[in-house]
Design a protein around this motif. Sequence first.
Motif, PDB file in Angstrom:
ATOM      1  N   GLY A 145       0.815  -1.207   0.000  1.00  0.00           N
ATOM      2  CA  GLY A 145       0.000   0.000   0.000  1.00  0.00           C
ATOM      3  C   GLY A 145       0.850   1.260   0.000  1.00  0.00           C
ATOM      4  O   GLY A 145       2.028   1.235   0.352  1.00  0.00           O
ATOM      5  N   PHE A 146       0.230   2.338  -0.443  1.00  0.00           N
ATOM      6  CA  PHE A 146       0.865   3.656  -0.441  1.00  0.00           C
ATOM      7  C   PHE A 146       0.685   4.325   0.916  1.00  0.00           C
ATOM      8  O   PHE A 146       0.213   3.700   1.867  1.00  0.00           O
ATOM      9  CB  PHE A 146       0.232   4.534  -1.524  1.00  0.00           C
ATOM     10  N   GLU A 147       0.946   5.608   0.956  1.00  0.00           N
ATOM     11  CA  GLU A 147       0.860   6.399   2.186  1.00  0.00           C
ATOM     12  C   GLU A 147      -0.464   6.189   2.924  1.00  0.00           C
ATOM     13  O   GLU A 147      -0.509   6.225   4.149  1.00  0.00           O
ATOM     14  CB  GLU A 147       1.005   7.891   1.859  1.00  0.00           C
ATOM     15  N   THR A 148      -1.537   5.967   2.172  1.00  0.00           N
ATOM     16  CA  THR A 148      -2.860   5.831   2.777  1.00  0.00           C
ATOM     17  C   THR A 148      -2.974   4.601   3.667  1.00  0.00           C
ATOM     18  O   THR A 148      -3.620   4.627   4.706  1.00  0.00           O
ATOM     19  CB  THR A 148      -3.928   5.671   1.662  1.00  0.00           C
ATOM     20  N   THR A 149      -2.382   3.517   3.231  1.00  0.00           N
ATOM     21  CA  THR A 149      -2.549   2.234   3.926  1.00  0.00           C
ATOM     22  C   THR A 149      -1.464   2.001   4.972  1.00  0.00           C
ATOM     23  O   THR A 149      -1.691   1.277   5.944  1.00  0.00           O
ATOM     24  CB  THR A 149      -2.521   1.077   2.895  1.00  0.00           C
ATOM     25  N   VAL A 150      -0.290   2.594   4.779  1.00  0.00           N
ATOM     26  CA  VAL A 150       0.834   2.300   5.673  1.00  0.00           C
ATOM     27  C   VAL A 150       0.510   2.532   7.162  1.00  0.00           C
ATOM     28  O   VAL A 150       0.921   1.730   7.991  1.00  0.00           O
ATOM     29  CB  VAL A 150       2.096   3.113   5.288  1.00  0.00           C
ATOM     30  N   PRO A 151      -0.222   3.598   7.527  1.00  0.00           N
ATOM     31  CA  PRO A 151      -0.461   3.801   8.961  1.00  0.00           C
ATOM     32  C   PRO A 151      -1.102   2.587   9.653  1.00  0.00           C
ATOM     33  O   PRO A 151      -0.700   2.224  10.758  1.00  0.00           O
ATOM     34  CB  PRO A 151      -1.410   5.011   8.990  1.00  0.00           C
ATOM     35  N   THR A 152      -2.045   1.929   8.991  1.00  0.00           N
ATOM     36  CA  THR A 152      -2.670   0.738   9.583  1.00  0.00           C
ATOM     37  C   THR A 152      -1.630  -0.365   9.778  1.00  0.00           C
ATOM     38  O   THR A 152      -1.647  -1.097  10.761  1.00  0.00           O
ATOM     39  CB  THR A 152      -3.768   0.169   8.651  1.00  0.00           C
ATOM     40  N   LEU A 153      -0.728  -0.488   8.821  1.00  0.00           N
ATOM     41  CA  LEU A 153       0.304  -1.510   8.925  1.00  0.00           C
ATOM     42  C   LEU A 153       1.288  -1.167  10.039  1.00  0.00           C
ATOM     43  O   LEU A 153       1.731  -2.038  10.783  1.00  0.00           O
ATOM     44  CB  LEU A 153       1.029  -1.660   7.587  1.00  0.00           C
ATOM     45  N   ALA A 154       1.615   0.125  10.154  1.00  0.00           N
ATOM     46  CA  ALA A 154       2.521   0.552  11.225  1.00  0.00           C
ATOM     47  C   ALA A 154       1.882   0.221  12.572  1.00  0.00           C
ATOM     48  O   ALA A 154       2.541  -0.278  13.500  1.00  0.00           O
ATOM     49  CB  ALA A 154       2.792   2.052  11.115  1.00  0.00           C
ATOM     50  N   LEU A 173       6.117  -4.192   0.954  1.00  0.00           N
ATOM     51  CA  LEU A 173       6.028  -3.820  -0.471  1.00  0.00           C
ATOM     52  C   LEU A 173       5.585  -2.356  -0.570  1.00  0.00           C
ATOM     53  O   LEU A 173       5.144  -1.907  -1.618  1.00  0.00           O
ATOM     54  CB  LEU A 173       5.005  -4.705  -1.185  1.00  0.00           C
ATOM     55  N   HIS A 174       5.683  -1.649   0.554  1.00  0.00           N
ATOM     56  CA  HIS A 174       5.162  -0.280   0.580  1.00  0.00           C
ATOM     57  C   HIS A 174       5.911   0.638  -0.371  1.00  0.00           C
ATOM     58  O   HIS A 174       7.108   0.493  -0.578  1.00  0.00           O
ATOM     59  CB  HIS A 174       5.261   0.291   1.996  1.00  0.00           C
ATOM     60  N   LYS A 175       5.159   1.568  -0.909  1.00  0.00           N
ATOM     61  CA  LYS A 175       5.772   2.529  -1.829  1.00  0.00           C
ATOM     62  C   LYS A 175       5.259   3.926  -1.526  1.00  0.00           C
ATOM     63  O   LYS A 175       4.130   4.100  -1.068  1.00  0.00           O
ATOM     64  CB  LYS A 175       5.425   2.162  -3.277  1.00  0.00           C
ATOM     65  N   SER A 276      13.465   4.024   2.136  1.00  0.00           N
ATOM     66  CA  SER A 276      14.514   3.305   1.411  1.00  0.00           C
ATOM     67  C   SER A 276      14.191   3.371  -0.084  1.00  0.00           C
ATOM     68  O   SER A 276      13.201   3.963  -0.484  1.00  0.00           O
ATOM     69  CB  SER A 276      14.515   1.851   1.855  1.00  0.00           C
ATOM     70  N   GLU A 277      15.015   2.702  -0.872  1.00  0.00           N
ATOM     71  CA  GLU A 277      14.664   2.618  -2.293  1.00  0.00           C
ATOM     72  C   GLU A 277      13.604   1.531  -2.475  1.00  0.00           C
ATOM     73  O   GLU A 277      13.379   0.721  -1.575  1.00  0.00           O
ATOM     74  CB  GLU A 277      15.907   2.284  -3.120  1.00  0.00           C
ATOM     75  N   ALA A 278      12.934   1.518  -3.620  1.00  0.00           N
ATOM     76  CA  ALA A 278      11.973   0.449  -3.881  1.00  0.00           C
ATOM     77  C   ALA A 278      11.948   0.135  -5.367  1.00  0.00           C
ATOM     78  O   ALA A 278      12.244   0.995  -6.204  1.00  0.00           O
ATOM     79  CB  ALA A 278      10.583   0.848  -3.409  1.00  0.00           C
ATOM     80  N   ASN A 279      11.589  -1.105  -5.655  1.00  0.00           N
ATOM     81  CA  ASN A 279      11.531  -1.586  -7.032  1.00  0.00           C
ATOM     82  C   ASN A 279      10.096  -1.477  -7.553  1.00  0.00           C
ATOM     83  O   ASN A 279       9.199  -2.124  -7.040  1.00  0.00           O
ATOM     84  CB  ASN A 279      12.008  -3.049  -7.047  1.00  0.00           C
ATOM     85  N   ILE A 285      14.265   0.505  -9.956  1.00  0.00           N
ATOM     86  CA  ILE A 285      14.525   1.045  -8.621  1.00  0.00           C
ATOM     87  C   ILE A 285      14.337   2.569  -8.629  1.00  0.00           C
ATOM     88  O   ILE A 285      14.932   3.266  -9.443  1.00  0.00           O
ATOM     89  CB  ILE A 285      15.975   0.732  -8.182  1.00  0.00           C
ATOM     90  N   ILE A 286      13.516   3.055  -7.725  1.00  0.00           N
ATOM     91  CA  ILE A 286      13.364   4.506  -7.551  1.00  0.00           C
ATOM     92  C   ILE A 286      13.861   4.847  -6.148  1.00  0.00           C
ATOM     93  O   ILE A 286      13.368   4.293  -5.162  1.00  0.00           O
ATOM     94  CB  ILE A 286      11.894   4.960  -7.706  1.00  0.00           C
ATOM     95  N   PRO A 287      14.862   5.752  -6.066  1.00  0.00           N
ATOM     96  CA  PRO A 287      15.403   6.086  -4.741  1.00  0.00           C
ATOM     97  C   PRO A 287      14.337   6.727  -3.844  1.00  0.00           C
ATOM     98  O   PRO A 287      13.437   7.412  -4.340  1.00  0.00           O
ATOM     99  CB  PRO A 287      16.547   7.071  -5.038  1.00  0.00           C
ATOM    100  N   ASN A 288      14.457   6.476  -2.568  1.00  0.00           N
ATOM    101  CA  ASN A 288      13.574   7.087  -1.542  1.00  0.00           C
ATOM    102  C   ASN A 288      12.085   6.869  -1.798  1.00  0.00           C
ATOM    103  O   ASN A 288      11.263   7.690  -1.419  1.00  0.00           O
ATOM    104  CB  ASN A 288      13.816   8.602  -1.454  1.00  0.00           C
ATOM    105  N   SER A 289      11.746   5.780  -2.441  1.00  0.00           N
ATOM    106  CA  SER A 289      10.330   5.580  -2.759  1.00  0.00           C
ATOM    107  C   SER A 289       9.732   4.374  -2.038  1.00  0.00           C
ATOM    108  O   SER A 289       8.638   3.935  -2.364  1.00  0.00           O
ATOM    109  CB  SER A 289      10.159   5.391  -4.263  1.00  0.00           C
ATOM    110  N   GLY A 290      10.473   3.833  -1.062  1.00  0.00           N
ATOM    111  CA  GLY A 290       9.946   2.672  -0.352  1.00  0.00           C
ATOM    112  C   GLY A 290      10.069   2.836   1.150  1.00  0.00           C
ATOM    113  O   GLY A 290      10.627   3.828   1.634  1.00  0.00           O
ATOM    114  N   LEU A 291       9.520   1.889   1.873  1.00  0.00           N
ATOM    115  CA  LEU A 291       9.596   1.913   3.325  1.00  0.00           C
ATOM    116  C   LEU A 291      10.047   0.546   3.825  1.00  0.00           C
ATOM    117  O   LEU A 291       9.535  -0.470   3.359  1.00  0.00           O
ATOM    118  CB  LEU A 291       8.228   2.237   3.933  1.00  0.00           C
TER     119      LEU A 291
END
Lengths: 367, 337
Positions: A145-154, A173-175, A276-279, A285-291
């Motif tokens: 999930g993107f920014e919207t979903t990550v808080p629930t996962l955190a 797989l967060h982006k 972190s980076e993400a694929n 790979i996009i730098p700074n696009s993952g968690l």
Amino acid sequence: MTNLSVINQLTKIGKIEVEFLVREISQLVSNENYTIMEFCGTHTHEISRYGIRSLLPKSLSLKSGPGCPVCVTAEEDIDYIIQIVEKYDLSVITFGDIVRVPGSKGSLSYLKAKGKEVLVVYSPLESVKIAKNNPNKNYLLIGIGFETTVPTLAYTIKKIVEEDLKNIYYFSLHKLTPPAMKALLDSGEVKLDGIIGPGHVSTILGVKGWQEILKDYKIPFVIMGFEPEDIIWGIYILIQKIKKQEYGVFNTYGRSVSFEGNLVAQELVNEVFYISEANWRGFGIIPNSGLELKPQYQYLDAKKIFLLNEPIKVRKTGCRCGEVLRGVIEPYQCPLFAKVCTPDNPKGPCMVSSEGSCAAYYLYERN
Amino acid sequence: MSNLILLSHGSGGDSTRQLIEKEFLKFLSNPILNELLDSGVFEIPGSSFKMALTTDSYVISPIFFKNGDIGKLSVFGTVNDLCVVGAKPLFLSLGLIIEEGLDINDLRKIINSISEAANEAKVKIITGDTKVVEKNKGDKIFINTTGIGIVESHRDWRDRPVQKGDVVIVSGPIGDHGIYIMLERLSIQTDEEVKSDLANLSEVVLGALDRFDQIKFVRDATRGGVATVLNEISQKYNLTIEVYEEEIPVREWVKNASEVLGIDPIYSANEGKFVMIISQNQAQDLLNYLSLYPLTKDAKIIGYVTDINKPKTYLVTRIGTKRILESLKGDILPRIC
Ligand code: SF4
């Protein structure tokens, strides 16, 4: 910045106003060629579902972007998950459509049909209960999930720690969306005149979350809601900005998106994850696009704990999802579209996900 | 199709239909089964009336929910499948597959609601079977019910030809059951009004069939939702249906929840709603009749049969655009964003 109070009053636009706005858009566009992109999969879906494209002038082209978390999941990551699940005999817990995304050796659904435990839960928090009730099994929770979903996962991660569970591992797989936006603009592969900014993601990021990344580009970025009226109103504003050459971030979704965003959610994510980076499928790979999980949670991090037998070698397929995600081709330009690849038998994630553009075109825009 | 059975093959949408058509009908084909109605309707040799037989297995989670449980569902679900083909439900069989470890009090509650539901629907359970499977080989309890009913010929709509101009009616607000169950599974706290629409449809449906001889199709819109039923009609009779988004009744809470979940109520399951096709000249009278029952007081005309020989279903959106309306594909899952 556009006057928010005026826009808020207009969130309940009726049919007549829609017709009016559509006429205004036509006049503004007046047969000039413009290309705008909706970044977010929900927008793609709603644009198709409401037949909005059919209302707009032909010379205004709407492209879909990479804003669908399932779609941008790299095939390598699916293969990685399947390999470690089999090697370490893990039970999988995940949510949403990711189970149907094909990897080189089938999907997680296929793994499940072959007898592996793959639990699709509605809320990731259920994983805490499942792991607790089955102490003799090891679980892999796939966080997507993107920014919207990550808080629930955190929040889920914090619960796992609180319960002191030792039989559940996390695969992120967060982006993050702004770096992908930047990558897209930098590539220059598709010339864009304006961007339909994602609504859901922006409720968390706020207007502020986009400003930094967009400040160096000469392009208007208009955050929009998801009702068809919101989208038509937003496109009207966007075309105005394009014509007037006003660049930057504009918010037409004031009823949900603030300037600062959701600070509590941002804080929660920062506590648990680092950037972190993400694929990304289609981008690499996009730098700074993952968690990824912060060091204090690394004992939960599947990527640190479970090692691969062999490096992942991705097979070549005919799926052109990558190009669809970059806006280079439209779904129907993929030779497999609707012939070999359908929602019941998807060949790529853009047909799997309810947010994917191939699925949206298949469901709503074939005649 | 993949060479393994996947969960989506049981979703009630296209995958299920493909499985039935490609794998089952190939071997089991006969004129009654081939009709693919909710119940098989057959004649009794030497008698003037017909009978209907249907079967359904209930494998649901959670087994208890607001306005019902698996017991009540297993009675009403089967009763509804009978009545929509014009059959007056008479007798049910009851097959229980119980997972080792089920609380006896839960079982008692379920049996009690089976009894209440059977009384309400005026059916008798006349035979049954019980099996217990090992822990983890089931999910608390699975129930199968088979129902048999009698079809008086004036209620048998199967040979009435659907024509251009015929009207599509839904019996009330759509999507309640599916959306509510999803909220329940997400453990979202909900108000009292948020609940399943599970109901016995036999009285109102049979009453309608008694009064209106131009009802040409009836189906309860369970899994796959109203969209899937509409597609089944257009495929079966080879005709075009157009429905209007603005006319489709949806409760406020269903609308709100479906926006958050990213699920269209038109694909969401109902357990107490039906879709009917009727000729235009009887449509208003049918609506008047339906308005007398609390269960169907919000029934509405949602669209028309607009063409023949073109099996398509269209939705006219509230902003006036028109697009295809597909049947349910794959599973229904909340959106990830
Ligand atoms: S139609 Fe299917 S195969 Fe083609 S790009 Fe889309 S998902 Fe991939």
